[in-house]
Write a protein that holds these residues in place. Structure first.
Motif, PDB file in Angstrom:
ATOM      1  N   GLU A  76       0.871  -1.157   0.000  1.00  0.00           N
ATOM      2  CA  GLU A  76       0.000   0.000   0.000  1.00  0.00           C
ATOM      3  C   GLU A  76       0.914   1.215   0.000  1.00  0.00           C
ATOM      4  O   GLU A  76       2.119   1.107   0.265  1.00  0.00           O
ATOM      5  N   LEU A  77       0.386   2.378  -0.315  1.00  0.00           N
ATOM      6  CA  LEU A  77       1.223   3.565  -0.437  1.00  0.00           C
ATOM      7  C   LEU A  77       1.612   4.189   0.892  1.00  0.00           C
ATOM      8  O   LEU A  77       2.492   5.037   0.937  1.00  0.00           O
ATOM      9  N   CYS A  78       0.975   3.802   1.970  1.00  0.00           N
ATOM     10  CA  CYS A  78       1.390   4.312   3.269  1.00  0.00           C
ATOM     11  C   CYS A  78       0.810   3.467   4.384  1.00  0.00           C
ATOM     12  O   CYS A  78      -0.227   2.819   4.234  1.00  0.00           O
ATOM     13  N   GLY A  79       1.517   3.485   5.512  1.00  0.00           N
ATOM     14  CA  GLY A  79       1.044   2.833   6.716  1.00  0.00           C
ATOM     15  C   GLY A  79       0.586   3.895   7.712  1.00  0.00           C
ATOM     16  O   GLY A  79       0.466   5.070   7.376  1.00  0.00           O
ATOM     17  N   GLU A  80       0.381   3.478   8.936  1.00  0.00           N
ATOM     18  CA  GLU A  80      -0.103   4.414   9.951  1.00  0.00           C
ATOM     19  C   GLU A  80       0.888   5.558  10.142  1.00  0.00           C
ATOM     20  O   GLU A  80       2.091   5.320  10.312  1.00  0.00           O
ATOM     21  N   SER A  81       0.379   6.781  10.106  1.00  0.00           N
ATOM     22  CA  SER A  81       1.166   8.013  10.284  1.00  0.00           C
ATOM     23  C   SER A  81       2.181   8.232   9.175  1.00  0.00           C
ATOM     24  O   SER A  81       3.096   9.039   9.316  1.00  0.00           O
ATOM     25  N   GLU A  82       2.048   7.521   8.060  1.00  0.00           N
ATOM     26  CA  GLU A  82       2.900   7.728   6.896  1.00  0.00           C
ATOM     27  C   GLU A  82       2.056   8.293   5.763  1.00  0.00           C
ATOM     28  O   GLU A  82       0.867   8.002   5.662  1.00  0.00           O
ATOM     29  N   SER A  83       2.675   9.098   4.903  1.00  0.00           N
ATOM     30  CA  SER A  83       1.925   9.741   3.829  1.00  0.00           C
ATOM     31  C   SER A  83       2.168   9.050   2.491  1.00  0.00           C
ATOM     32  O   SER A  83       3.086   8.235   2.343  1.00  0.00           O
ATOM     33  N   VAL A  84       1.327   9.390   1.530  1.00  0.00           N
ATOM     34  CA  VAL A  84       1.493   8.867   0.184  1.00  0.00           C
ATOM     35  C   VAL A  84       2.858   9.260  -0.375  1.00  0.00           C
ATOM     36  O   VAL A  84       3.511   8.479  -1.077  1.00  0.00           O
ATOM     37  N   LEU A  85       3.315  10.455  -0.059  1.00  0.00           N
ATOM     38  CA  LEU A  85       4.642  10.883  -0.496  1.00  0.00           C
ATOM     39  C   LEU A  85       5.731   9.975   0.070  1.00  0.00           C
ATOM     40  O   LEU A  85       6.733   9.689  -0.603  1.00  0.00           O
ATOM     41  N   ASP A  86       5.536   9.500   1.296  1.00  0.00           N
ATOM     42  CA  ASP A  86       6.490   8.551   1.872  1.00  0.00           C
ATOM     43  C   ASP A  86       6.531   7.272   1.038  1.00  0.00           C
ATOM     44  O   ASP A  86       7.600   6.688   0.816  1.00  0.00           O
ATOM     45  N   GLY A  87       5.358   6.840   0.587  1.00  0.00           N
ATOM     46  CA  GLY A  87       5.314   5.643  -0.245  1.00  0.00           C
ATOM     47  C   GLY A  87       6.031   5.825  -1.562  1.00  0.00           C
ATOM     48  O   GLY A  87       6.750   4.933  -2.027  1.00  0.00           O
ATOM     49  N   LEU A  88       5.873   6.977  -2.168  1.00  0.00           N
ATOM     50  CA  LEU A  88       6.552   7.254  -3.428  1.00  0.00           C
ATOM     51  C   LEU A  88       8.064   7.300  -3.230  1.00  0.00           C
ATOM     52  O   LEU A  88       8.832   6.832  -4.081  1.00  0.00           O
ATOM     53  N   ARG A  89       8.508   7.842  -2.106  1.00  0.00           N
ATOM     54  CA  ARG A  89       9.937   7.892  -1.814  1.00  0.00           C
ATOM     55  C   ARG A  89      10.480   6.480  -1.572  1.00  0.00           C
ATOM     56  O   ARG A  89      11.589   6.146  -1.974  1.00  0.00           O
ATOM     57  N   LEU A  90       9.699   5.648  -0.887  1.00  0.00           N
ATOM     58  CA  LEU A  90      10.125   4.274  -0.634  1.00  0.00           C
ATOM     59  C   LEU A  90      10.259   3.506  -1.945  1.00  0.00           C
ATOM     60  O   LEU A  90      11.219   2.752  -2.142  1.00  0.00           O
ATOM     61  N   ILE A  91       9.321   3.699  -2.854  1.00  0.00           N
ATOM     62  CA  ILE A  91       9.388   3.039  -4.161  1.00  0.00           C
ATOM     63  C   ILE A  91      10.655   3.453  -4.888  1.00  0.00           C
ATOM     64  O   ILE A  91      11.375   2.614  -5.451  1.00  0.00           O
ATOM     65  N   SER A  92      10.949   4.748  -4.887  1.00  0.00           N
ATOM     66  CA  SER A  92      12.145   5.255  -5.550  1.00  0.00           C
ATOM     67  C   SER A  92      13.405   4.628  -4.960  1.00  0.00           C
ATOM     68  O   SER A  92      14.324   4.222  -5.684  1.00  0.00           O
TER      69      SER A  92
END
Length: 234
Positions: A76-92
């Motif tokens: 998923e793109l984020c977990g608890e207290s994490e944002s969608v931007l965090d997910g995009l950074r993790l993917i990168s």
């Protein structure tokens, strides 16, 4: 800023004592019931189904990736207290340090802009949680066969999308994260130890890639970027 911003560089995987590396699967999903459903789907569609690790936030992924070779990451793109931007950074980050790991995003967020951004980010598969379970199973099978796979609903939502064809850079994601946390460009520049003009350029380039023409569009139409899990889709 969340823990995603403190991720360290991953190291290359090393084989075990027998000279072989056991490939694993990581499922990143905040909802335990949804994660269980994903495991059941993987048991029927993934040859590495006996070696599945479940985590409920993005911050746990890098350590697992460093500790064991991973053939597939479903997230998923984020977990608890994490944002969608965090997910995009993790993917990168994962694409840079573990390029052999296939990434499948299974998300509740159906904004066409983020879906289009994911298609150019390098993920191999993209499916919505609102779709039948078979959509994820088919996506996983196709990705493990070496093909890209976007579900039927995702393809429908992307029909009229025409934003830029380039993924956001790490610096651009950093700038957007500061802006959506309420910081000004000047404040972001100070925190990033960068010249204000450099940060402004990152902001402008990010907006062009996302198809936004002014700050109003960025903060109104781009509000999905600041959404946090696990109930960000509500």
């Amino acid at each position: 800023m969340t823990a995603v911003h403190s991720y360290q560089r991953g190291s290359a995987h090393s084989p075990g004592t027998n000279g072989k590396s056991e490939q694993g699967v990581i499922v990143m999903e905040a909802c335990p019931m949804t994660a269980l459903g994903m495991r059941n789907i993987l048991a029927q569609s993934c040859t590495q189904s006996e070696n599945i690790k479940h985590v409920n936030n993005l911050a746990a992924i890098p350590n697992l990736m460093r500790s064991q070779p991973t053939s597939l990451l479903i997230m998923e793109l984020c977990g608890e207290s994490e944002s969608v931007l965090d997910g995009l950074r993790l993917i990168s980050m994962c694409l840079e340090h573990w390029p052999s790991t296939a990434i499948v995003v299974c998300t509740a967020l159906d904004d066409p802009r983020v879906l289009q951004l994911l298609t150019v980010s390098g993920v191999k598969g993209l499916v919505l949680k609102q779709e039948p379970a078979i959509a994820l199973a088919q996506c996983v099978q196709q990705v493990l066969a070496g093909r890209r796979s976007y579900s039927h609903k995702v393809r429908q939502l992307l029909v009229n999308q025409s934003i830029g064809g380039k993924a956001l850079t790490a610096r651009e994601l950093d700038v957007l994260a500061y802006l959506f946390s309420g910081k000004s460009v000047t404040a972001a520049a100070l925190m990033m130890h960068r010249d204000v003009r450099t940060v402004s350029t990152h902001k402008r380039n990010a907006m062009l890639k996302l198809g936004f023409h002014n700050d109003g569009e960025l903060f109104l139409q781009g509000k999905w970027m600041a959404k946090t899990g696990p109930v960000f889709a509500n």
